[in-house]
Design an enzyme around this catalytic site. Sequence first.
Site, short mmCIF file in Angstrom:
data_model
loop_
_atom_site.label_atom_id
_atom_site.label_comp_id
_atom_site.label_asym_id
_atom_site.label_seq_id
_atom_site.Cartn_x
_atom_site.Cartn_y
_atom_site.Cartn_z
N ARG A 112 0.81 -1.23 0.00
CA ARG A 112 0.00 0.00 0.00
C ARG A 112 0.84 1.28 0.00
O ARG A 112 0.39 2.35 0.40
CB ARG A 112 -0.96 0.03 1.17
CG ARG A 112 -1.92 -1.13 1.15
CD ARG A 112 -3.06 -0.97 2.11
NE ARG A 112 -3.84 -2.20 2.07
CZ ARG A 112 -3.50 -3.32 2.69
NH1 ARG A 112 -2.41 -3.35 3.45
NH2 ARG A 112 -4.24 -4.39 2.57
N LYS A 134 2.62 11.84 -10.37
CA LYS A 134 1.77 11.01 -11.25
C LYS A 134 2.57 9.80 -11.71
O LYS A 134 3.76 9.91 -11.99
CB LYS A 134 1.35 11.79 -12.48
CG LYS A 134 0.20 12.73 -12.29
CD LYS A 134 -0.23 13.24 -13.66
CE LYS A 134 -1.33 14.26 -13.58
NZ LYS A 134 -1.67 14.76 -14.94
N GLU A 176 9.36 20.07 -23.80
CA GLU A 176 8.79 20.31 -22.47
C GLU A 176 9.50 21.49 -21.77
O GLU A 176 8.90 22.20 -20.97
CB GLU A 176 8.87 19.06 -21.59
CG GLU A 176 8.14 17.83 -22.15
CD GLU A 176 6.62 17.88 -22.00
OE1 GLU A 176 6.10 18.86 -21.44
OE2 GLU A 176 5.97 16.92 -22.47
N LYS A 218 7.22 23.57 -12.24
CA LYS A 218 6.27 22.47 -12.05
C LYS A 218 5.97 22.27 -10.57
O LYS A 218 4.82 22.04 -10.19
CB LYS A 218 6.78 21.17 -12.69
CG LYS A 218 5.77 20.05 -12.59
CD LYS A 218 5.98 18.91 -13.56
CE LYS A 218 4.86 17.87 -13.36
NZ LYS A 218 5.03 16.68 -14.20
N GLU A 228 -4.75 18.02 -9.93
CA GLU A 228 -5.22 18.54 -11.21
C GLU A 228 -6.71 18.86 -11.23
O GLU A 228 -7.46 18.43 -12.10
CB GLU A 228 -4.86 17.56 -12.35
CG GLU A 228 -4.99 18.22 -13.72
CD GLU A 228 -4.32 17.44 -14.84
OE1 GLU A 228 -3.23 16.87 -14.60
OE2 GLU A 228 -4.88 17.42 -15.93
N ARG A 232 -3.20 22.96 -12.27
CA ARG A 232 -2.26 21.98 -12.81
C ARG A 232 -2.51 21.71 -14.29
O ARG A 232 -1.62 21.26 -15.01
CB ARG A 232 -2.31 20.68 -11.99
CG ARG A 232 -1.21 19.70 -12.39
CD ARG A 232 -1.03 18.55 -11.40
NE ARG A 232 -0.03 17.63 -11.91
CZ ARG A 232 0.60 16.70 -11.19
NH1 ARG A 232 0.33 16.57 -9.91
NH2 ARG A 232 1.49 15.92 -11.74
N ASN A 236 -0.62 21.19 -19.25
CA ASN A 236 -1.02 20.55 -20.51
C ASN A 236 -0.92 21.51 -21.70
O ASN A 236 -1.39 21.19 -22.80
CB ASN A 236 -2.45 20.02 -20.41
CG ASN A 236 -2.56 18.90 -19.39
OD1 ASN A 236 -1.62 18.12 -19.22
ND2 ASN A 236 -3.67 18.83 -18.69
N HIS A 239 -0.49 20.30 -25.24
CA HIS A 239 -0.63 18.85 -25.23
C HIS A 239 -1.86 18.32 -25.96
O HIS A 239 -1.87 17.18 -26.42
CB HIS A 239 -0.58 18.31 -23.80
CG HIS A 239 0.81 18.13 -23.31
ND1 HIS A 239 1.68 19.19 -23.16
CD2 HIS A 239 1.52 17.03 -22.97
CE1 HIS A 239 2.84 18.74 -22.72
NE2 HIS A 239 2.78 17.44 -22.60
N HIS A 243 -1.03 15.48 -28.51
CA HIS A 243 -1.60 14.13 -28.50
C HIS A 243 -2.28 13.82 -29.83
O HIS A 243 -2.21 12.69 -30.32
CB HIS A 243 -2.57 13.96 -27.32
CG HIS A 243 -1.87 13.99 -25.99
ND1 HIS A 243 -2.43 14.52 -24.86
CD2 HIS A 243 -0.63 13.58 -25.63
CE1 HIS A 243 -1.58 14.41 -23.84
NE2 HIS A 243 -0.48 13.85 -24.29
N HIS A 256 7.48 12.43 -28.08
CA HIS A 256 6.44 13.23 -27.42
C HIS A 256 6.79 14.71 -27.35
O HIS A 256 5.99 15.57 -27.74
CB HIS A 256 6.20 12.67 -26.01
CG HIS A 256 5.29 13.51 -25.18
ND1 HIS A 256 3.96 13.67 -25.47
CD2 HIS A 256 5.54 14.28 -24.08
CE1 HIS A 256 3.42 14.49 -24.58
NE2 HIS A 256 4.35 14.87 -23.72
#
Length: 359
Positions: A112, A134, A176, A218, A228, A232, A236, A239, A243, A256
């Site tokens: 956990r 994340k 980025e 960040k 988010e 946050r 993106n 992005h 994507h 990417h």
Amino acid sequence: VHVVHVATEPRYEVRIGPGLLADVDRATSEYSRRAVLSDEHVAALYRSKLGLAGDVPSLAVPPGEDSKSFGALERVLDFMAECGLDRRSCLIALGGGVVGDLGGLAAALYMRGIALVSLPTTLLAQVDASVGGKNAINLERGKNLAGTFHQPALVLADTDTLATLSDEEYRSGLGEVVKSALIEGEAALAFLERNADAIVARDRERLAEIVAVCVRTKATIVARDPREHGERKSLNLGHTFAHAIEHAAGYGTIPHGVAVGVGLLLALSLSRELGVSKDATLAERVRDLFLRLGMPASLDALRHSSRAPLTADEIVSGTWLDKKGSAGKPRFVLIEAPGKLALDVEASVAVLGRCLAEG
Ligand SMILES: NC(=O)c1ccc[n+]([C@@H]2O[C@H](COP(=O)([O-])OP(=O)(O)OC[C@H]3O[C@@H](n4cnc5c(N)ncnc54)[C@H](O)[C@@H]3O)[C@@H](O)[C@H]2O)c1
Ligand SMILES: [Zn+2]
């Protein structure tokens, strides 16, 4: 060494600078047991540089996105159990964003949740993936669909590791970096403009400073909005288009961060089109910066370098795939000026078509 404090719950430190891999032993001596996760490529280059005292077991997964799978996750969890890790142990993730995501998820799930010490070795992982907590693996139906939030206990970004990145992987990080500067503000953008040549030459000191600026940006955002719900989302920027581009080209065809670079230009053009941005020179500045960094500086340039047709129709329909959980229309992060973003902006198909036609 640059130190950035990330004020999430729990809080942690990101240390950035050359030679930090040699500090890992001391920095992790408090843990009852330690185990290292890496990919085969990175393990061959850097596992021996960690100088871990005693018998610290290692597992290396195959390099690449395919290792963000349930099969690999199970292997990592079994490995952690075989090593006898307990709640006071740590998993050390040495590698790019793939190892960071896989290791982060394994550390979140094992008993956990145990400590994750992150040693990011790509520019993308140092400026982006290793901060914010994340993690995820991919499902058949899409990337990053199964994951958690699990903040690392410590991040050591050794900028010496960036010297061995391929040009393509390095450029992927730069997309980025520019995103981060646009979010941060004028000073960060001007810093990149002044140091473009040093960035291309991978100057060690400049790189450490640049990574630190990105991580600080960040860290500030993530500490204010860890899950988010609002701010946050600004991370993106570029992005939704990126994507759509990656999807149209076939995932894995275009790195990417390179797609993010062109996504930023498209977001700038949409910002002008919708009257969000009043600054006519910003898109030009960003385009010039990309040219100096050796990155595709328009959708057309990306079509040429990737040999993917990337039609306007494909990209417009691709933006519908990236709804980030909200029902209905795609929403864009737009930019008024460096450091000033507009979140959740909708755009009609006609407007998107016009932006894409401008390339
Ligand atoms: N969790 C997050 O917040 C977050 C954010 C951004 C991206 N990501 C994820 O990160 C992944 C992409 O990360 P990435 O670009 O680092 O990819 P990656 O981890 O696949 O690394 C790219 C390649 O570079 C090699 N490599 C790594 N470090 C090296 C070094 N120092 N020298 C030479 N080669 C090296 C790797 O073996 C691999 O082949 C994606 O899966 C993405 O979803 C996660
Ligand atoms: Zn990204």
